[in-house]
Design an enzyme around this catalytic site. Structure first.
Site, PDB file in Angstrom:
ATOM      1  N   SER A 129     -11.823 -50.243  15.225  1.00 51.61           N
ATOM      2  CA  SER A 129     -12.633 -49.902  15.514  1.00 51.61           C
ATOM      3  C   SER A 129     -13.684 -50.981  15.249  1.00 51.61           C
ATOM      4  O   SER A 129     -13.046 -52.677  15.584  1.00 51.61           O
ATOM      5  CB  SER A 129     -13.503 -49.073  15.316  1.00 51.61           C
ATOM      6  OG  SER A 129     -14.444 -49.208  17.345  1.00 51.61           O
TER       7      SER A 129
ATOM      8  N   ASP B  99      -7.080 -43.821  24.194  1.00 46.94           N
ATOM      9  CA  ASP B  99      -9.030 -44.370  23.861  1.00 46.94           C
ATOM     10  C   ASP B  99      -8.961 -44.725  24.328  1.00 46.94           C
ATOM     11  O   ASP B  99      -9.336 -45.910  25.212  1.00 46.94           O
ATOM     12  CB  ASP B  99      -8.524 -45.688  22.488  1.00 46.94           C
ATOM     13  CG  ASP B  99      -9.727 -45.672  22.134  1.00 46.94           C
ATOM     14  OD1 ASP B  99     -10.707 -45.551  22.218  1.00 46.94           O
ATOM     15  OD2 ASP B  99      -9.994 -46.472  20.878  1.00 46.94           O
TER      16      ASP B  99
ATOM     17  N   HIS C 226     -10.072 -42.383  20.208  1.00 47.51           N
ATOM     18  CA  HIS C 226     -10.323 -43.237  19.274  1.00 47.51           C
ATOM     19  C   HIS C 226     -10.356 -42.814  18.066  1.00 47.51           C
ATOM     20  O   HIS C 226      -9.705 -43.393  17.100  1.00 47.51           O
ATOM     21  CB  HIS C 226     -11.764 -43.441  19.475  1.00 47.51           C
ATOM     22  CG  HIS C 226     -12.448 -45.097  19.099  1.00 47.51           C
ATOM     23  ND1 HIS C 226     -12.203 -45.868  19.047  1.00 47.51           N
ATOM     24  CD2 HIS C 226     -13.440 -44.956  18.215  1.00 47.51           C
ATOM     25  CE1 HIS C 226     -12.527 -46.974  18.741  1.00 47.51           C
ATOM     26  NE2 HIS C 226     -12.893 -45.994  18.032  1.00 47.51           N
TER      27      HIS C 226
END
Length: 751
Positions: free
Chosen positions: A604, A690, A722
């Site tokens: 991320s 996501d 995600h």
């Protein structure tokens, strides 16, 4: 010779602040396009072919994770009302089962326990005797007397490639369950209400005793669901104390939770009443309830500012009232406490206190006199407070580690006289924090504790006795011996002289200090999120192969307080990247590892870190794993229509309206700074659904890396969000794939 997919170049021009940038791969943003989907499938096929030599290793690691995990298990029950609530897992099932059992003694706060069954393998040994045991074994389910299954995630997930539970709220009498499910991975949940029958006749006596000895397990299912159904909600919905109303949030087109609704059970979903809307696109909202049951709370917050509204639960259709009006740069959290006979609010805030302080105010005059309970301390980052009837638990961070302390609530009004008592632990590195503590009048606090070498321990801290009671330690099957592993801390020196902590863990008998070993260096460094020392069963598969696992606690995280975070955000963001490079240099300089066996890992916002260091110092790494990586930040943060973009301006800056921010972000954007150099092998892992970091970012990045000859792979989960795949076995396989790739990349021959 395998040939990677060649992405078509369709130039798209982006013009901002006099800068002309041509993006050849923006066409991949069209998620529904057959060309996009065909390209992603081609990339998956190529990655599968390129990593086929790792299939045996991947399967070995998966089996190791599986063999070390007690698949049939039971969480420590948590008391709420007249029931003990807990989760179970069963061997062969992907998801948890949410259960409860009746309380037989109102005065007993000791959770019921059942010893996990020993399962014999085909070889006749117990699963605890051998890491490979249990392959052909089946463990019976662990149940408690009088058990009721409230929600079986395995049943709810049937027929879906993805499943996530986003809301789970019980009425105070235990007769209703509000739950929310997402089966796409886009974090939009459908709420339903389940009728759970009557509450126990009493917490003592014949009815409860008979229930407690009943061996029959009651199973609730969709057949017990009421007609109520609300699609498209955010996570975190709850039932009010009466059980007549549900409060939930919905999101706007940019996936920002912006509106709070009140829904009366038994009515049409369209009849829900809007009780709060947040028009500021930099704020998101949530709804909660005080542990005391006195207040409902609506919390609105940006990365810089927060505001809380309270409503007495006795009037659920009333108006929420602001505690402190929002003030730019001031964040605060509110807890209700009763001191003597007076309702007061405990507020953790950062007004003129960068590391936060704790004050107490009258509930009916929150803007009046503030009594300072814990003053600001430059060396201590105050993180939160949990109020109970008789005491207050305080969570904070000192010297880079989490801490918990307890203070007694004054019985007859007045001030807190005693210094909070800090719980002490012996490990050099550890993580401690509050776990599930729903009851206002409980005499103990449920805690979670662990370290890199200590499997997670669940404690109950009995306040009056100052005693830690061990309720359970995470089982690790096989011949796991924590004494075989060492955890320690190193300090790197950044280019500006800042000392950056590094945490390390490795096996003593396989790693010799001063002799370079294959190493994974993990980093994140954003949103004030701290990467604390915690145990992971899967990581043993790396350590037991002689690898070192290290965490670079770079600026932008929260390990060393708010100033540490401020030093790695907005126009200081490059510190996050240079700190990570300094940590890599340090590990190489002290010969913990070498550049031909050092793999970098991040996900991320940590994936942004991976992309940035790949451009800054590719020569330091033998491989880079970037999971759901934020590698095209400028394109995303320039577009307010994309999910969560405006909220992110408080973290990264606003490049749309600020030229300085634009060029600063452009200077570190991984995609826009790919250049002709020798990159190490790179693996980017993403998910099609996501909503936080869109799949298009790593897809474009990999295509751009290939232009300069980089060996870059892209793996896209086609039915996930995600957090990746949702089932535990699928998650283990995904982890095994990543670990196998990192092990391979850490070998000298991989370069």
């Amino acid at each position: 010779m395998l040939t990677p997919p060649e992405a078509a170049k369709v130039p798209t021009e982006r013009i901002h602040h006099g800068d002309h940038y041509v993006d050849n791969y923006e066409w991949m943003r069209d998620k529904e396009s057959p060309d996009t989907l065909a390209h992603l499938h081609a990339e998956n096929a190529y990655t599968s072919a390129r990593t086929s030599h790792l299939s045996v290793l991947q399967e070995q690691i998966f089996e190791e994770i599986k063999a070390r995990t007690q698949e049939t298990d039971l969480s420590v029950p948590v008391r709420r009302g007249q029931w003990w609530y807990f989760n179970r897992t069963e061997e062969g099932k992907q998801y948890s089962i949410h259960c409860r059992a009746p309380i037989t003694d109102a005065d007993d706060w000791t959770p019921p326990t059942i010893a996990a069954p020993e399962v014999e393998s085909a070889a006749g040994t117990t699963a605890g005797d051998d890491a490979a045991a249990g392959d052909n074994a089946t463990a019976p389910a662990i149940t408690l007397p009088g058990e009721q299954i409230l929600l079986d995630d395995n049943v709810e997930a049937e027929g879906h490639d993805f499943y996530s539970l986003g809301s789970f709220s019980l009425s105070d009498d235990g007769t209703l369950l509000l739950y929310g499910v997402d089966v796409e991975g886009d974090e939009r949940y459908t709420l339903r209400v389940r009728q759970l029958g009557d509450s126990p006749a009493s917490t003592t006596g014949t009815a409860a005793a008979e229930a407690a000895t009943d061996e029959t397990v009651t199973r609730f299912s969709s057949a017990d669901d009421l007609p109520d159904e609300i699609p498209g909600t955010a996570s975190g919905a709850l039932l009010d104390v009466s059980g007549h109303y549900a409060f939930y949030t919905t999101v706007d087109d940019a996936w920002r939770p912006d509106t709070v609704w009140r829904y009366e059970l038994g009515t049409e979903a369209a009849s829900a009443v809007q009780v709060f809307h947040e028009p500021d696109e930099s704020f998101w909202v949530g709804v909660g309830r005080s542990r005391s049951g006195k207040y409902l709370a609506i919390e609105a917050g940006s990365r810089l500012t927060s505001e809380t509204r309270l409503l007495d639960t006795s009037t659920p259709t009333g108006d929420f009232e602001v505690v402190w009006p929002r003030e730019v740069g001031v964040e605060y959290d509110v807890e209700h406490v009763v001191v003597g006979t007076q309702d007061r609010l405990l507020i953790v805030h950062n007004k003129d206190a960068i590391n936060f302080e704790l004050v107490s105010v009258a509930a009916d005059d929150a803007l009046g006199e503030r009594r300072v309970i814990l003053p600001h301390n430059q060396a201590v980052r105050l993180e939160g407070v949990d109020a109970f009837r008789d005491f207050v638990a305080i969570e904070y961070r000192r010297e880079g580690l989490t801490r918990v302390a307890v203070a007694i609530v004054p019985k007859h009004g007045g001030r807190y006289e005693d210094t909070p008592h800090e719980l002490k632990f012996d490990d050099e590195l550890f993580t401690v924090g509050l776990s599930s503590n729903p009851e206002w009048n409980q005499p103990s606090i449920r805690l979670s504790y662990g370290s890199f070498v200590t499997p997670t321990i669940v404690y109950d801290y009995v306040v009056d006795d100052n005693e830690l009671l061990l309720r359970k330690q995470q089982p690790v099957l096989g011949r796991f011996d924590p004494a075989l592993y060492t955890q320690r801390r190193e300090w790197a020196t950044a280019s500006d002289g800042t000392r950056v902590p590094i945490s390390l863990v490795y096996r003593n008998d396989l790693v010799t200090p001063g002799t370079p070993a294959p190493t994974v260096l993990y980093g994140y460094g954003s949103y004030e999120i701290s990467i604390d020392p915690g145990f992971a069963v899967g990581r043993l598969s790396l350590l037991d192969r002689g690898m070192v696992f290290a965490v670079a606690h770079v600026r932008g995280g929260g390990e060393l307080g708010r100033t540490w975070y401020e030093g790695g955000k907005k126009l200081h963001k490059r510190n996050t990247f240079t700190d990570f490079v300094a940590c890599a240099h340090h590990l190489i300089d002290i010969e913990t590892t070498s550049s031909d066996r050092l793999v970098a890992e991040g996900g991320s916002a940590g994936g942004l870190l991976m992309g940035a260091v790949a451009n800054l110092a590719p020569q330091l790494f033998s491989g880079i794993l970037a999971v759901v990586p934020f590698v095209d930040p400028l394109t995303s943060i320039l577009d307010p229509s994309l999910p969560l973009t405006v909220i992110e301006w408080d973290e990264w800056g606003d490049p749309l309206h600020n030229e300085e921010v634009y060029y600063y972000m452009k200077s570190y954007s991984p995609l826009e700074n790919v250049h002709d150099t020798h990159y190490p092998p790179i693996l980017a892992v993403t998910s099609l659904n996501d909503t936080r970091v869109l799949y298009v970012e790593p897809a474009k990045w990999v295509a751009r890396l290939r232009e300069v000859g980089a060996d870059a792979l892209l793996k896209t989960e086609m039915a996930a969000g995600h957090g990746g795949v949702s089932g535990r076995y699928d998650a283990w396989r995904e982890r095994a794939f990543n670990y196998a790739w990192m092990i391979d990349a850490s070998r000298t021959s991989a370069r």
